[in-house]
Scaffold this active site. Structure first.
Site, PDB file in Angstrom:
ATOM      1  N   GLU A 177       0.859  -1.193   0.000  1.00  0.00           N
ATOM      2  CA  GLU A 177       0.000   0.000   0.000  1.00  0.00           C
ATOM      3  C   GLU A 177       0.895   1.244   0.000  1.00  0.00           C
ATOM      4  O   GLU A 177       0.411   2.345   0.229  1.00  0.00           O
ATOM      5  CB  GLU A 177      -0.942  -0.012   1.187  1.00  0.00           C
ATOM      6  CG  GLU A 177      -0.261  -0.093   2.535  1.00  0.00           C
ATOM      7  CD  GLU A 177      -1.082   0.577   3.598  1.00  0.00           C
ATOM      8  OE1 GLU A 177      -2.169   0.073   3.867  1.00  0.00           O
ATOM      9  OE2 GLU A 177      -0.636   1.605   4.132  1.00  0.00           O
TER      10      GLU A 177
ATOM     11  N   HIS B  23      -1.871 -12.531  10.509  1.00  0.00           N
ATOM     12  CA  HIS B  23      -1.437 -11.149  10.279  1.00  0.00           C
ATOM     13  C   HIS B  23      -1.249 -10.454  11.625  1.00  0.00           C
ATOM     14  O   HIS B  23      -2.006 -10.680  12.556  1.00  0.00           O
ATOM     15  CB  HIS B  23      -2.460 -10.401   9.413  1.00  0.00           C
ATOM     16  CG  HIS B  23      -2.137  -8.942   9.315  1.00  0.00           C
ATOM     17  ND1 HIS B  23      -0.926  -8.506   8.848  1.00  0.00           N
ATOM     18  CD2 HIS B  23      -2.843  -7.832   9.672  1.00  0.00           C
ATOM     19  CE1 HIS B  23      -0.908  -7.180   8.899  1.00  0.00           C
ATOM     20  NE2 HIS B  23      -2.051  -6.754   9.396  1.00  0.00           N
TER      21      HIS B  23
ATOM     22  N   CYS C  15      -3.052  -4.832   3.941  1.00  0.00           N
ATOM     23  CA  CYS C  15      -1.945  -5.688   4.393  1.00  0.00           C
ATOM     24  C   CYS C  15      -1.948  -7.079   3.771  1.00  0.00           C
ATOM     25  O   CYS C  15      -1.117  -7.913   4.130  1.00  0.00           O
ATOM     26  CB  CYS C  15      -1.969  -5.816   5.907  1.00  0.00           C
ATOM     27  SG  CYS C  15      -1.788  -4.245   6.744  1.00  0.00           S
TER      28      CYS C  15
END
Lengths: 130, 348
Positions: B81, B237, B113
């Site tokens: 990003e 994550h 992400c």
């Protein structure tokens, strides 16, 4: 530096592509069209240099040129690569006061400059202490 | 499914900013922040680093470990990003820098992400369809957090790269299956031309991270008829240290399964790099025959879950490039003013 010139030199700047003379085995960087030793009997071919070398000499830049203001003080060194050619490169990721002549370095891929905030970004090699 | 991981590599920038430094500047209670986020420090990119340079170094490490001829890589996808250009693919820069050009397809992915793991799925499909021998998926970021925003404690830099190919002698792990879960959930976003993202605070938790990660993981476990006990490791994550441990508990995984891949405590949230660096840390120590669950999360929102089975080739390939801990342990601590200069919050 103009965009076309940067683009032409991408193989040298990104991947340390120099030339090797098939006649005398000398490795040259940046690439040349004629071997300075063998002249017309020389036969130059593209050659990817190994990314390890040693610091031959260096200076610490306290008054940087445009585009490097945020990085000073930084070390700028002459690096002798394992295969012989010497090149000038910034030493990155270190306190410039730690740098010594004879230090081993590896060449890494970094941002080297840009044509202003809206221009092309120049990537290329820098050296990192091993 | 007949695809596996042929090589993997990571890169984490050298500079570190401790929670205490950020808390000192904004008058927060550092101990409270550390307890709340389960985080000590984050990685910060140097003045000459960006997503492209991070992706290149991770990709070079993956090529070294994979032992593949870069010309045989038929696709490169870079998920991030924080691509250095709005228009001009980072993947082209990486392809040139690892000498995979010109006969390949390349593109940049964006999905907060989880853009890197989306690239893995694309490569899996293309390799399975015999469109190419190898595909490379990279997740890399130099994440932005506005000064004073809670994100400033965690938004870090780093990247991971995987080379995907057919199973066989070269595969250091096989990918047994993948499953995704995607909805329109506005928990975190950055509008065009804006330097920093905005987020929904606590809304980023339950309806966003937890719902998507548990849904993708559960769907994969159902599909493969596996339970948490079939896995030696689990990587989720890592936006902070707390979320992955909490989601592991909800899914029936122990903290022992999660801790080997939990890097956020020392390097912060490397966004697209986060899950892939976590997987690499586990591969750095896993034994053949051990199974790993990997679940990414991208705000916006979606999760990709993968089941990975470690193969014999890991033993010979593991030491062919720097490991995650080599990068984690070489940090240089900086203060907030140096951070402000490196992140160009202050410009001369």
């Amino acid at each position: 530096m103009g965009v076309p010139r940067f683009w032409r030199e991408i193989p040298n700047r990104y991947n340390l592509i120099g030339v090797k003379c098939k006649n005398c085995n000398r490795v040259l960087f940046p690439p040349r069209f004629i071997c300075p030793g063998c002249r017309r009997v020389g036969k130059l071919e593209p050659h990817k240099l190994k990314d390890r070398g040693k610091i031959v000499s260096f200076t610490v830049v306290h008054v940087p040129p445009n585009g490097f203001e945020g990085q000073a003080p930084y070390a700028l060194a002459i690096v002798e690569l394992e295969e012989g050619p010497r090149l000038t490169a910034q030493i990155t990721d270190c306190d410039p006061n730690q740098v010594k002549i004879g230090d081993d370095v590896e060449m890494v891929f970094r941002r080297v400059g840009q044509e202003g905030e809206d221009g092309v970004i120049y990537y290329g090699y820098k050296a990192r202490l091993v | 499914m007949d695809v596996g991981i042929i090589g993997y590599g990571v890169y984490i920038p050298r500079y570190r900013l401790k929670v205490e430094e950020v808390a000192r500047v904004w008058g927060d209670d550092a101990e409270r922040v550390k307890r709340g986020l389960l985080l000590e420090e984050k990685s910060v990119p140097g003045p000459d680093e960006d997503t492209a340079t991070i992706a290149v170094e991770a990709a070079c490490n993956a090529v070294k470990r994979g032992g593949v001829d870069p010309k045989e890589i038929g696709a490169i996808y870079v998920g991030s990003e924080s691509h250095p250009y709005a228009v001009k693919p980072t993947a082209t820069i990486v392809a040139e820098a690892i000498e995979a050009t010109p006969n390949l397809t390349a593109a940049d992915y964006e999905f907060a992400c989880k853009a890197g793991t989306a690239g893995i799925q694309t490569c899996m499909g293309m390799v399975e369809a015999r469109m190419m021998k190898y595909g490379m998926a990279i997740g890399a970021d130099t994440a932005q957090g506005a000064p004073g925003d809670p994100l400033e404690y965690t938004a870090a830099a780093g990247g991971g790269a995987l080379i995907i190919g057919k199973n066989g002698a070269g595969a250091l792990a096989t990918i047994e299956g993948t499953c995704s879960y995607t909805t329109d959930t506005p928990d975190f976003w950055r509008r065009e031309m804006q330097p920093y993202p905005r987020h929904g605070g606590r809304f980023t938790g339950k309806p966003a991270y937890f719902k998507h990660v548990t849904s993708a993981a559960s769907a994969l476990l159902r599909q493969l008829q596996l339970t948490s006990r079939d896995f030696a490791y689990a990587v989720f994550h890592q936006p902070n240290g707390k979320f992955p441990l909490q989601v592991a508990k909800e899914l029936g995984f122990s903290s022992e399964q999660v801790l080997p891949g939990l890097l956020v405590v020392k390097i912060g949230n490397t966004y697209s790099g986060s899950t892939m660096i976590g997987l690499a840390a586990v591969l750095d120590q896993a034994k053949p025959g051990e199974r790993i669950l990997m679940v990414s999360y991208g705000s916006g929102a979606g999760s990709d879950a993968f089941s990975v089975m470690v193969q014999d080739a890991i033993e010979t390939k593991r030491d062919m490039a720097p490991k995650v801990l080599d990068y984690v342990n070489r940090g240089i601590n900086i203060d907030y003013s140096t951070y402000a200069r490196l992140r160009r919050l202050l410009v001369r």
